[in-house]
Design an enzyme around this catalytic site. Structure first.
Site, mmCIF file in Angstrom:
data_model
loop_
_atom_site.group_PDB
_atom_site.id
_atom_site.type_symbol
_atom_site.label_atom_id
_atom_site.label_comp_id
_atom_site.label_asym_id
_atom_site.label_seq_id
_atom_site.Cartn_x
_atom_site.Cartn_y
_atom_site.Cartn_z
ATOM 1 N N ARG A 259 35.617 67.182 24.278
ATOM 2 C CA ARG A 259 35.321 66.019 23.433
ATOM 3 C C ARG A 259 34.052 66.329 22.644
ATOM 4 O O ARG A 259 33.006 66.633 23.209
ATOM 5 C CB ARG A 259 35.167 64.753 24.276
ATOM 6 C CG ARG A 259 34.157 64.850 25.404
ATOM 7 C CD ARG A 259 33.914 63.481 26.042
ATOM 8 N NE ARG A 259 33.162 63.586 27.279
ATOM 9 C CZ ARG A 259 31.850 63.694 27.355
ATOM 10 N NH1 ARG A 259 31.121 63.743 26.254
ATOM 11 N NH2 ARG A 259 31.249 63.787 28.529
ATOM 12 N N HIS A 263 30.617 60.672 25.941
ATOM 13 C CA HIS A 263 31.656 60.167 26.850
ATOM 14 C C HIS A 263 32.153 58.810 26.360
ATOM 15 O O HIS A 263 33.364 58.580 26.271
ATOM 16 C CB HIS A 263 31.099 60.057 28.259
ATOM 17 C CG HIS A 263 32.067 59.507 29.252
ATOM 18 N ND1 HIS A 263 33.164 60.214 29.682
ATOM 19 C CD2 HIS A 263 32.134 58.310 29.874
ATOM 20 C CE1 HIS A 263 33.850 59.490 30.541
ATOM 21 N NE2 HIS A 263 33.252 58.326 30.673
ATOM 22 N N TYR A 273 23.288 67.184 28.788
ATOM 23 C CA TYR A 273 24.023 68.021 29.733
ATOM 24 C C TYR A 273 24.902 69.079 29.072
ATOM 25 O O TYR A 273 25.557 69.858 29.756
ATOM 26 C CB TYR A 273 24.875 67.150 30.675
ATOM 27 C CG TYR A 273 25.797 66.164 29.981
ATOM 28 C CD1 TYR A 273 27.069 66.558 29.545
ATOM 29 C CD2 TYR A 273 25.418 64.850 29.756
ATOM 30 C CE1 TYR A 273 27.928 65.668 28.914
ATOM 31 C CE2 TYR A 273 26.266 63.945 29.132
ATOM 32 C CZ TYR A 273 27.513 64.358 28.713
ATOM 33 O OH TYR A 273 28.353 63.467 28.079
#
Length: 360
Positions: A259, A263, A273
């Site tokens: 993606r 999120h 991250y």
């Protein structure tokens, strides 16, 4: 025991038909799709990329509510949906609204779902689907039940569901595939492995080298697919569907994808991250770029055709968001009334209280 594990893991090689350069590397596995079908698949991916961009903008403007970006996962989502029939049952996760739309959910209702309106969860009569599941992995157990119901009715249809790599860490994941396997239910379980769940790297979620190999423990067929290759995803799903309706049981499909956005739009910051280097590496695997290159080499796609799709998507989105915003606002009495056929005594009083408030 170590050799047994290594033997199992070595059998799960990534299935691919179209490489990163848009060239066919799996000629024998090329699906039987007409030129028009190939173009339609591209049209849907371009349309969905624009829908994602506009949905993000609408969310930032406060005109949409919950939204999980989809850019980068178009091949995984739409390649699998394209292999379905109209009467197949879709049980999506919260990122899987595009599959619902292409299966028949009106766009304005997708926007109402994002806005938290109950009408966004009311599927049209000709759409076999549940609303997007927010609870991680719960749709896997539901899919096993829906698929078993289909089998008991003798229907030549399948139930398909989606979760991310994080969903495989939930107990519902194994319970669903195990139950469906035990009853040879016609189910397709898709794991869209985008590498990080919400933020935890896949490598920290499990010691398994692949997520596809988890099918072995449930005694069902499993395959790992290049999730940026729409042809490979379509072919794997088509095969899984044929197995299911022929009574051969469920299939677990792991799609390796990415993606490009966060999120969800609810405060996630993927730079905490994920590295810029990793983002750039996956950008080179963009499913739209790859498939566009392939179609252009066959003289099936052009910049003019793509621009036409982009303008069509923008016009549809503009009209759909207007319709969603003009739709009657959800009231507290709607919420109470929709939850129960017969109100329990403690809510009867509250219903009357809110009716009085809303009538002012």
């Amino acid at each position: 025991m170590k050799h047994v594990l290594e033997s199992v893991e070595s059998q799960f090689e990534t299935f691919q038909i179209l490489n990163e350069d848009g060239k066919i590397v799996g000629k024998d596995d090329m699906p039987d799709l007409s030129d028009d079908e190939l173009k339609e698949l591209m049209r849907r991916m371009v349309y969905t990329r624009i829908l994602d961009q506009r949905s993000i903008a609408l969310n930032r403007q406060g005109r949409l509510g919950f939204y999980a970006p989809t850019a980068g996962q178009e091949a995984s989502q739409l390649g699998s949906q394209f292999a379905l029939e109209k009467d197949d049952f879709v049980l999506p996760g919260y990122r899987d609204v595009p599959q619902l739309i292409w299966q028949g959910l009106p766009l304005y209702q997708a926007f109402l779902f994002s806005k938290g309106h109950f009408h966004g969860n009311q599927m049209p009569e000709d759409l076999q689907a549940l609303s997007p599941q927010i609870i991680i992995g719960a749709q896997y157990v539901q899919t096993a039940g829906v698929a078993l119901g289909m089998k008991k009715r003798g229907a030549k249809t399948v139930a398909i569901t989606y979760t991310g790599d994080g969903g495989t860490s939930q107990g519902d994941f194994y319970e669903g595939i195990n139950f469906a396997g035990a009853y040879k239910a016609p189910a397709i379980f898709v794991v869209q492995n985008n590498g990080f769940a919400i933020s935890v790297p896949r490598e920290l979620q499990t010691s398994a080298r692949t997520l596809a190999q988890k099918a072995v423990a449930a005694g069902i067929e499993g395959i790992q697919v290049d999730g940026m290759d729409v042809l490979a995803v379509y072919a794997a799903t088509k095969h899984a569907r044929e197995r299911a309706i022929n009574g051969e049981g469920p299939t677990l499909i792991e799609t390796l994808t990415y993606r490009y956005g966060p999120h969800t739009m609810s405060g996630d910051d993927p730079t905490r991250y994920r590295s810029e280097e990793l983002d750039n590496e996956w950008a080179k695997k963009d499913p739209l770029v790859r498939f566009r290159t392939f179609l252009e080499s066959k003289k099936l796609w052009s910049e003019e055709e793509e621009n036409k799709v982009i303008e069509e998507a923008k016009a549809d989105i503009k009209e759909a968001i207007k319709k969603a915003e003009k739709y009657p606002k959800q009231k507290v009495t709607d919420l109470i009334g929709n939850m129960y056929e017969e109100l329990p005594s403690n809510l009867v009083e509250q219903m009357e209280e809110y009716k009085a408030k809303e009538s002012k």
